[in-house]
Enzyme design. Structure first.
Site: not given
Ligand code: NDP
Length: 280
Positions: A51, A95, A118
């Site tokens: 990422k 994460q 997200d």
């Protein structure tokens, strides 16, 4: 004989990243992504590195906040609040997974919704539920975008999804239902999985069990989307037994090179979306 077309997520990702890079440059978008990684899960370390590299490649500033395995929820939430308030930060990713001692859902929900890249916070999920403009979870958005890129219509299609996790299967079911697909959501309690897979025009598997879907479980001409990732030695395997399912498919994603690259690209897509929305 069915002509098989590979849903090439890697190729499309590269095209998208080129496009994003140009947009960022042309529109002078000052974007910053902050990723919080708690502990040292080895798969997570690889994902995070991907990422960060991807962001930097297209002109997005990317900052990693590695936190110790023993970080408390309060310390983590303090950092999230600090980043929420920092005007230089466009998007924040916590994460997953986090260590046992941390309630992931609770902490992820502390991210302010317009920086929730997200799409896991209550407000963004609520938007999805009501079919309003939102930040869509990256894997969900990546699958839809890949299907659309290949001209695959969703309206009225029978879509079977296997797996109902909060990060993939469940939000995907909502998003596809919003696109007027007829969605069947299967999981570990589903009886006669085959009944549901055989009926699918589009079959999407997000389980993480290599070879779960075999050739006799799918219908001729089906469209296969394989989200599953299982690492065996140095190989990465999907949920579909590619050898027996692909001859019956009209379109199918390879693993690796299908959904995975699209997921990372959609982080960048969501960051640009967020930045532009902030400006309007
Ligand atoms: P979870 O482990 O959270 O969910 C797995 C789901 O599969 C659960 O809903 C479970 O049912 C269901 N399941 C398990 N066994 C069976 C079975 N035999 N038959 C039917 N359903 C079953 O996983 P995630 O959603 O987080 O991830 C799924 C997979 O996708 C993993 O391999 C992960 O690595 C991969 N992944 C890939 C991404 C990408 O970008 N390519 C992104 C995210 C994930 P139940 O709810 O009843 O337990």
């Amino acid at each position: 004989v069915i002509l098989l077309i590979l849903l090439d997520g890697k190729k499309y990702r590269d095209e998208l990243l080129e496009e994003y890079k140009n947009t960022i440059k042309k529109e002078n978008l000052d974007i910053r992504l902050d990723i919080i990684l708690v502990g040292n899960d080895s798969a997570s370390e690889i994902y995070v590195k991907n990422k960060l590299l991807c962001a930097e490649k297209i002109g997005i500033k990317a900052i990693l906040h590695p936190l110790d395995e023993n970080t408390s929820e309060d310390e983590l939430i303090d950092l999230i609040h600090e980043l929420n308030e920092d005007r230089e930060v466009t998007g924040i990713i916590l994460q997953s997974p986090t260590p046992e001692s941390i309630d992931f859902d609770k902490c992820a929900n502390e991210i302010v919704s317009n920086k929730d890249i997200d799409g896991f916070t209550k407000e963004n999920i609520n938007n999805l539920y009501h079919n309003r403009e939102t930040i869509l979870p990256c894997t969900v958005k990546g699958i839809i975008k890949l299907l659309e890129h290949y001209g695959i219509a969703l309206d009225g299609k029978n879509v079977t999804i296997i797996g109902r996790s909060k990060i993939v299967g469940l939000p995907l079911a909502l998003a596809l239902e919003n696109k007027n697909a007829t969605v069947t959501l299967c999981h570990s309690h589903t009886k006669d999985l085959e009944n549901h897979t055989k009926n699918a025009d589009i079959l999407i598997s997000a389980v993480g069990q290599a070879g779960l879907i075999e050739g006799d479980m799918v219908k001729e001409g089906f469209i296969g989307v394989d989200v599953g990732i299982t690492r065996v030695d140095k190989k990465v395997l999907g949920d579909f037994d590619f050898e027996s399912t692909s001859p019956k498919a009209s379109y199918i994603t390879p693993v690796p090179g299908g959904v995975g690259p699209m997921t990372v690209a959609m982080i960048m897509d969501n960051l640009i979306f967020t930045k532009k929305r902030e400006k309007r």
